[in-house]
Design an enzyme around this catalytic site. Structure first.
Site, PDB file in Angstrom:
ATOM      1  N   SER A 108      -7.595  -0.213  -5.931  1.00  0.00           N
ATOM      2  CA  SER A 108      -7.089  -1.577  -5.919  1.00  0.00           C
ATOM      3  C   SER A 108      -5.787  -1.654  -5.125  1.00  0.00           C
ATOM      4  CB  SER A 108      -6.873  -2.013  -7.371  1.00  0.00           C
ATOM      5  OG  SER A 108      -6.361  -3.306  -7.367  1.00  0.00           O
ATOM      6  N   GLY A 109      -5.733  -2.572  -4.193  1.00  0.00           N
ATOM      7  CA  GLY A 109      -4.527  -2.770  -3.397  1.00  0.00           C
ATOM      8  C   GLY A 109      -4.512  -1.931  -2.138  1.00  0.00           C
ATOM      9  N   THR A 113     -10.139  -5.910   0.914  1.00  0.00           N
ATOM     10  CA  THR A 113     -10.447  -7.304   1.220  1.00  0.00           C
ATOM     11  C   THR A 113      -9.912  -7.676   2.597  1.00  0.00           C
ATOM     12  OG1 THR A 113     -10.347  -7.755  -1.112  1.00  0.00           O
ATOM     13  CG2 THR A 113     -10.226  -9.650   0.334  1.00  0.00           C
ATOM     14  N   ASN A 158      -1.965  -5.131  -7.292  1.00  0.00           N
ATOM     15  CA  ASN A 158      -2.225  -5.919  -6.079  1.00  0.00           C
ATOM     16  C   ASN A 158      -2.010  -7.400  -6.381  1.00  0.00           C
ATOM     17  OD1 ASN A 158      -3.231  -7.138  -3.806  1.00  0.00           O
ATOM     18  ND2 ASN A 158      -5.271  -6.218  -3.920  1.00  0.00           N
ATOM     19  N   SER A 161      -5.623  -9.300  -6.021  1.00  0.00           N
ATOM     20  CA  SER A 161      -6.662  -8.332  -6.344  1.00  0.00           C
ATOM     21  C   SER A 161      -8.008  -9.033  -6.556  1.00  0.00           C
ATOM     22  CB  SER A 161      -6.248  -7.603  -7.614  1.00  0.00           C
ATOM     23  OG  SER A 161      -7.213  -6.643  -7.923  1.00  0.00           O
ATOM     24  N   GLU A 390     -10.180   1.895 -10.509  1.00  0.00           N
ATOM     25  CA  GLU A 390      -9.001   1.465 -11.268  1.00  0.00           C
ATOM     26  C   GLU A 390      -8.691   2.443 -12.404  1.00  0.00           C
ATOM     27  OE1 GLU A 390      -8.929  -3.366 -10.742  1.00  0.00           O
ATOM     28  OE2 GLU A 390      -9.753  -2.524 -12.574  1.00  0.00           O
TER      29      GLU A 390
HETATM   30  N1  ATP Z   1      -4.140  -4.408   7.460  1.00  0.00           N
HETATM   31  C1  ATP Z   1      -3.206  -4.962   6.710  1.00  0.00           C
HETATM   32  N2  ATP Z   1      -2.119  -5.490   7.295  1.00  0.00           N
HETATM   33  C2  ATP Z   1      -1.161  -6.047   6.552  1.00  0.00           C
HETATM   34  N3  ATP Z   1      -1.184  -6.107   5.207  1.00  0.00           N
HETATM   35  C3  ATP Z   1      -2.222  -5.572   4.561  1.00  0.00           C
HETATM   36  C4  ATP Z   1      -3.311  -4.984   5.273  1.00  0.00           C
HETATM   37  N4  ATP Z   1      -4.208  -4.575   4.396  1.00  0.00           N
HETATM   38  C5  ATP Z   1      -3.717  -4.897   3.150  1.00  0.00           C
HETATM   39  N5  ATP Z   1      -2.548  -5.500   3.257  1.00  0.00           N
HETATM   40  C6  ATP Z   1      -1.702  -6.000   2.161  1.00  0.00           C
HETATM   41  O1  ATP Z   1      -2.118  -5.394   0.973  1.00  0.00           O
HETATM   42  C7  ATP Z   1      -2.509  -6.347   0.010  1.00  0.00           C
HETATM   43  C8  ATP Z   1      -3.699  -5.869  -0.794  1.00  0.00           C
HETATM   44  O2  ATP Z   1      -4.810  -5.787   0.028  1.00  0.00           O
HETATM   45  P1  ATP Z   1      -6.267  -6.140  -0.497  1.00  0.00           P
HETATM   46  O3  ATP Z   1      -6.224  -7.338  -1.303  1.00  0.00           O
HETATM   47  O4  ATP Z   1      -7.120  -6.107   0.674  1.00  0.00           O
HETATM   48  O5  ATP Z   1      -6.555  -4.916  -1.425  1.00  0.00           O
HETATM   49  P2  ATP Z   1      -7.950  -4.549  -2.091  1.00  0.00           P
HETATM   50  O6  ATP Z   1      -8.251  -3.182  -1.663  1.00  0.00           O
HETATM   51  O7  ATP Z   1      -8.916  -5.569  -1.794  1.00  0.00           O
HETATM   52  O8  ATP Z   1      -7.581  -4.553  -3.610  1.00  0.00           O
HETATM   53  P3  ATP Z   1      -8.492  -4.954  -4.841  1.00  0.00           P
HETATM   54  O9  ATP Z   1      -9.406  -3.859  -5.067  1.00  0.00           O
HETATM   55  O10 ATP Z   1      -7.524  -5.138  -5.914  1.00  0.00           O
HETATM   56  O11 ATP Z   1      -9.130  -6.202  -4.448  1.00  0.00           O
HETATM   57  C9  ATP Z   1      -2.813  -7.596   0.784  1.00  0.00           C
HETATM   58  O12 ATP Z   1      -2.555  -8.727   0.015  1.00  0.00           O
HETATM   59  C10 ATP Z   1      -1.831  -7.469   1.949  1.00  0.00           C
HETATM   60  O13 ATP Z   1      -0.589  -7.988   1.588  1.00  0.00           O
HETATM   61 MG    MG Z   2      -9.866  -6.995  -2.783  1.00  0.00          MG
END
Ligand code: ATP
Ligand code: MG
Length: 1109
Positions: A108-109, A113, A158, A161, A390
């Site tokens: 997560s984070g 996404t 996150n 998330s 997680e």
């Molecule tokens: N390539 C990127 N460039 C800039 N910021 C990023 C990038 N990737 C992720 N982030 C930052 O990290 C945060 C978390 O990313 P994201 O929501 O994609 O995580 P996730 O892997 O989908 O987590 P979860 O499993 O909780 O959904 C984003 O809100 C953003 O602020």
């Molecule tokens: Mg996500």
């Protein structure tokens, strides 16, 4: 020109592909990641797998220019980027017709996404364009903000998330244009709706609605902007740094509109969100019943009332559903009261269900909009963004499910990566020995095994009759899984014989591929059951709200289903199974996301955290597998292209097949044979060392080449510059000369023009003078010539006249002389008859001349033409007159022959009138021009005389009005005179009654005067029947016509004598026995006097007639 030799090996920070890491160890792996991370290189490859380290800051590497840079380029051609992977996947989908899936994993984070959105935006940017395609793209991209608003929340790990799993299939046509998509969602973490761990928030939409909606909207939804008023919203992190809920709300509304939500649908969705908030505020109080049990009652009914109003539910129905529970079993209905705890449970269950069903409805609604319209075969690119692995302090059923899903993904990753690797070696004909790796299938089996897997046991426990609690479930686990090496609990054999104090009583631990996770069993059974009391679903179904009704179909009393719904675990397992099967049919592409720190901050790289992720993601194993065979591989063409400068025989051009070129190259460089292998289309390099050796040689060679190129280029540049200067000098000189010459030429030209104009003027004037002189001379000549010719002509005329006179005189003299001579000569021979002959001849000549002359001068053929040529000779007098008469008769005959029968009759009558009256009666000349009309009364046509007309059979020859003279006073009475072939009839003019009818044979004569009057007497045969009353004295305006017609009938009738016409100024008329004399006296005409008749005495009637002018 495209630079073909460009590669990810250029300007590398660390190594762009972990496979090239030398030496390979966990430390060097992490160090490489760190080094690259510090230099803002967040992407690194392991072969075709992309490792992405979350930068936690916005980077300038996603610009449209970068998209263009990566478009249609080979994977290893540019520095590692998520775009390279997206491009590879898209091109292989479009060009090789291979369905693709992009698997994004990480905790997560870690940035899953974001990565999925980057992939989608890249594909949207490079695929086809057009109005329809752009709309599809826009809808696909805009589905993200909507799903994130309803399915994402802030967690400790996150701020955005994903609390649901998402798999999106994007469908393309044969050209690679997007047609639409299908989104599948996996198990929303709905427990978050009613309760959030410390430091976390509920789903974004609640906060967005309260911050961003207008006052008016909030009023309609009966909401207050203050978060603190809602029990379901945790307060400690309601406002998140860097998250603008109000703006995001507008973005979401806009996105919903683009995706195709109708305005009333958006309204319904917001009403449901508001209803969930209201639901959280409903509180219960206990109320004791007489039987000693506690019953719950709603404390403050205001929120309940407002919620019911929002959803159109009858308040009492919902209130009852919160207080009672009806259980139906085999036709029996048992209603039990709910205590306060049960009422709260029911409320929360309703809130969770309401929200999760709303979320599923939204996903389905989006699917409806983005569904591909065309029925043709689609190519599919699936993007999987599932919640990451997680490990919380307190892990419950949700984490268990999420981590199970991640286990499955890891498994598919291991399987497919190795399979792909091995398949490539087989494809390329390279010898391959299998490699051992950790397979997490054993953990998956622990969870999902049908008989003794944890999920199966949970289901069994949930379905089992009797008391079922989370503890009984844990007991069961302890019993069945105690032996499993990845399962730990206080009672299992792995728990270090009950001495492990890190393992509480109500928990069990699973050793996942990504680490050990301690799960608290509390709530497992309930969450798996996912029960919503039927009373509540029925209350919802009764709502007067289309969407609510639609979300609770099981509440329909007509469709009561006593069967238990499948458990949450069962459903999830089934959908994960389907997903895995689906992924296995596609070509996988991996993005492995790594989270660099726990602070969500940029520039921090916590090695221990990264190390943990590298371990559980199995990245080292991934590199090892990749390197177990060959560390690097490249197709022959790009390889030769990149290194051909290292061998004289391949530089600068190799004409033969690429493979032979590479072989030549390797031989020339004396690379040991065990360091590489030749595949069918690629060269496989075993050690990164060898690759670096090649790279180093290439770098040196490039420097030499660069110097050479620089030398040649400088020489070329100077030479070109010199040539350019020289050329320019020539051009400038040429232009200057041209300019000077042009100036000079223009001067000469203008001078010439002046001189020319003067000369031409002088010449023209001279010519004009000459021409004028010439003209005057010509005029003078003409005048002189005219005079001279006149004189000549007159002289000639005079001469000719005189000559003619002389000739005439000569002719006369000659004729006389000849006549004399002839007469003298012939006198003796023809004395007796010469004179007669000459006379005859002369007469003949004269007659001939006369007739020819007459022929020429004949008058016109009109009978009234009185002209006749004059008589030429006196002796022809008689002949001339006779000829005139004959001619006149002849032309009259000609004229007559042209007559029609009627005209002939008219003329005959006119002729007869002329014979009768011409020169005998003064009235006659005035009648000549009048046509003889006959029937003046138009008796046959006039209806007045119809009777009169019908009394005769014969044709009426004349009908006229006449005056009958009375002998007593000489006055006239008007009568109608009718004349037929047989009778003369007198009739009354007014009545048409016949007064007298005289048969024509009874008429002897008619007497008229010689004067200019219309009196006439009809004399009757003495002794005839008609003569009894005596003769008739009548006066008529058409006297000449009347008498002529009477005479004409007499002359044509054979049965009687011709009628006599006496013309005399005195005649006797027989009136009965008396004879009266009618005397006509001519008087001088006075003004206006007319013919009058007076009786003078018994025997005399006197008619005075004015003489005609
Ligand atoms: N390539 C990127 N460039 C800039 N910021 C990023 C990038 N990737 C992720 N982030 C930052 O990290 C945060 C978390 O990313 P994201 O929501 O994609 O995580 P996730 O892997 O989908 O987590 P979860 O499993 O909780 O959904 C984003 O809100 C953003 O602020
Ligand atoms: Mg996500």
């Amino acid at each position: 020109m495209e630079v073909k030799t460009k590669s990810l090996l250029d300007n590398m920070i660390g190594v762009g592909d972990m496979v090239l890491l030398e030496p390979l160890s966990e430390e060097s792996f992490i160090e490489n990641l760190r080094k690259r991370f510090d230099h803002n290189e967040i992407y690194t490859y392991i072969g075709s797998v992309v490792i992405s380290v979350n930068p936690y800051k916005s980077m300038l590497i996603y610009t449209p220019e970068r998209v263009e840079e990566y478009r249609n380029r080979n994977f290893y051609e540019l520095s590692p980027h998520i775009y390279a992977l997206a491009d590879e996947a898209y091109r292989s989908l479009r060009d090789q017709d291979k369905d693709q899936c992009i698997l994004i994993t990480g905790e997560s984070g870690a940035g899953k996404t974001e990565a999925s959105k980057l992939v989608m935006s890249y594909v949207a940017a490079v695929c086809g364009k057009g109005q329809e395609v752009n709309k599809v793209k826009e809808q696909l991209l805009q589905s993200n903000p909507v799903l994130e608003a309803f399915g994402n929340a802030k967690t400790v790990r996150n701020d955005n998330s994903s609390r649901f799993g998402k798999y999106m299939d994007i469908e393309f046509d044969f050209k690679g244009d997007p047609l639409g998509g299908v989104i599948s969602n996996y198990l929303l973490e709905k427990s978050r709706v009613v309760k959030q761990p410390r430091g976390e928030r509920n789903f974004h939409i609640f906060y967005q609605l309260l911050s961003g909606a207008s006052d008016d909207t909030l009023k309609k939804l009966k909401l207050d902007r203050d978060f603190s008023k809602y029990n379901y919203l945790s307060l400690d992190s309601a406002v998140v740094n860097g998250l603008d809920d109000a703006t995001n709300f507008r973005t979401v509304r806009n996105a919903m509109q683009i995706v195709g939500f109708m305005e009333d649908e958006v309204q319904s969705v917001l009403e449901l969100v508001a209803a969930v908030l209201k639901l959280g505020n409903i509180e219960f109080k206990p109320e004791s019943r007489c039987n000693g049990t506690d019953e719950s009652r709603v404390k403050d009914k205001n929120d309940l009332k407002e919620m019911c109003e929002l959803l159109g539910i009858e308040q009492s129905v919902l209130e009852r559903a919160f207080s009672y529970r009806t259980v139906e079993a085999k036709m029996e209905k048992v209603s039990t009261t709910l205590n306060v705890a049960q009422a709260y449970y029911a409320r929360d269950a309703l809130a969770k269900n309401l929200y999760s069903r709303l979320f599923s409805w939204i996903v389905n609604r989006i699917n409806e909009s983005i569904k591909a319209q065309a029925k043709t075969r689609h190519k599919v690119m699936g993007v999987l963004d599932i919640y990451g692995f997680e490990i919380f302090e307190d892990n419950s059923f949700e984490q268990f499910i999420i981590n199970y899903c991640n286990e499955k993904l890891q498994q598919i990753f291991i399987e497919l990566t190795l399979r792909e690797e091995q398949e490539e070696y087989v494809r390329e004909g390279i010898e391959w020995t299998n490699i051992e790796y950790f397979n997490n299938a054993i953990i998956c089996d622990l969870i999902e095994n049908h008989q003794n897997g944890i999920l199966a046991m949970l289901d069994e426990e949930c379905l089992r009759p009797g008391t079922v609690t989370d503890e009984t479930f844990l007991d069961k686990l302890n019993m069945i899984c105690a032996e499993h090496q990845h399962f730990e609990s206080r009672l299992s054999k792995n728990s270090k014989f009950l001495n492990d104090h890190s393992l509480p009583h109500c928990c069990f631990r699973i050793q996942h591929y990504a680490g050990k996770v301690l799960y608290r069993v509390e709530g497992f059974v309930d969450k798996n059951n996912d029960l919503l009391y039927r009373d509540l679903s029925q209350a919802m179904y009764k709502a007067n709200h289309t969407l609510i009704k639609h979300l609770f179909p099981e509440g329909n009393p007509a469709k009561v289903n006593l069967k238990r719904p499948p458990t949450a675990g069962f459903q999830f397992k089934a959908s994960v199974g389907t997903l895995m099967r689906n992924l296995q049919t596609k070509n996988p592409n991996y993005i492995r996301c790594i989270k660099p720190n726990d602070k969500k901050a940029p520039h921090i790289f916590t090695e221990s955290l990264v190390c943990h992720q590298v371990r559980y993601l199995g990245l080292m194993e991934n590199v090892r597998v990749r390197r177990a065979g060959y560390a690097f591989r490249q197709a022959y063409e790009p390889c030769l292209e990149r290194y051909k400068m290292l061998c004289k025989r391949t530089w600068p051009h190799w004409r033969g097949p690429a493979r032979e070129g590479v072989e030549m190259l390797m031989a020339d460089l004396q690379v040991p044979a065990e360091e590489f292998s030749y595949g069918r289309s690629k060269i496989f390099i075993r050690n990164p060392r060898t690759l670096f050796f090649l790279e180093e040689r290439r770098r040196q060679c490039l420097q030499d080449l660069a110097t050479l190129i620089q030398k040649i280029y400088r020489g070329w540049k100077c030479r070109t510059h010199f040539l350019l200067l020289k050329k320019s000098q020539i051009v400038v000189a040429a232009w200057y000369r041209r300019y000077a010459q042009q100036k000079k030429y223009e001067k000469i030209k203008s001078a010439t023009t002046v001189v020319q104009s003067y000369t031409r003027g002088w010449q023209a004037r001279k010519l004009l003078r000459e021409l004028k002189h010439q003209k005057r001379c010509e005029e003078a000549v003409t005048t002189i010539a005219a005079y001279w010719h006149g004189t000549q002509a007159r002289r000639e005329l005079r001469r000719l006249k005189e000559e003619a006179k002389r000739k005439h005189a000569v002719a006369v003299i000659w004729a006389y002389w000849k006549g004399l001579k002839v007469r003298r000569e012939y006198r003796k021979f023809f004395r007796a008859n010469a004179g007669k002959k000459i006379y005859d001849f002369t007469i003949q000549r004269i007659m001939q001349k006369y007739f020819l002359g007459l022929k020429r001068t004949l008058p016109s053929m009109s009978p009234v033409d009185k002209n006749w040529p004059a008589r030429p000779y006196v002796f022809l007098d008689g002949v001339h007159t006779e000829l005139r008469r004959i001619f006149h008769l002849w032309r009259c005959k000609k004229y007559k022959s042209k007559f029609t029968e009627e005209k002939k009759a008219v003329y005959e009558e006119k002729l007869e009138a002329s014979e009768l009256f011409k020169d005998k009666k003064s009235l006659y000349p005035s009648s000549v021009s009048q046509p003889f009309k006959g029937d003046y009364l138009e008796i046959s046509k006039n209806p007045k005389y119809q009777k009169l007309n019908s009394s005769f059979d014969e044709k009426v020859l004349l009908a006229d009005v006449v005056n009958k003279i009375n002998r007593a006073n000489g006055k006239g009475t008007t009568r109608i005179l009718l004349l037929t072939k047989k009778n003369v009839v007198l009739a009354d003019q007014k009545t048409g009654q016949v007064k007298a009818s005289v048969p024509l044979p009874d008429l002897t004569s008619v007497s008229v005067s010689t004067q200019n009057d219309g009196f006439f007497a009809l004399r009757l045969k003495e002794g005839s029947a008609s003569a009894v009353k005596g003769d008739f004295l009548l006066s008529s305006e058409h006297l000449i016509e009347t008498i002529t017609k009477l005479h004409h009938i007499g002359s044509t009738a054979s049965d009687r004598e011709q009628l006599n016409v006496d013309i005399s100024d005195e005649f006797l008329v027989q009136f009965k026995q008396d004879k009266v004399c009618v005397k006509f006296i001519q008087v001088a005409p006075k003004n206006g006097n007319s013919v009058s008749c007076k009786r003078k005495n018994n025997r005399l009637l006197e008619v005075t007639v004015p003489a005609s002018a």
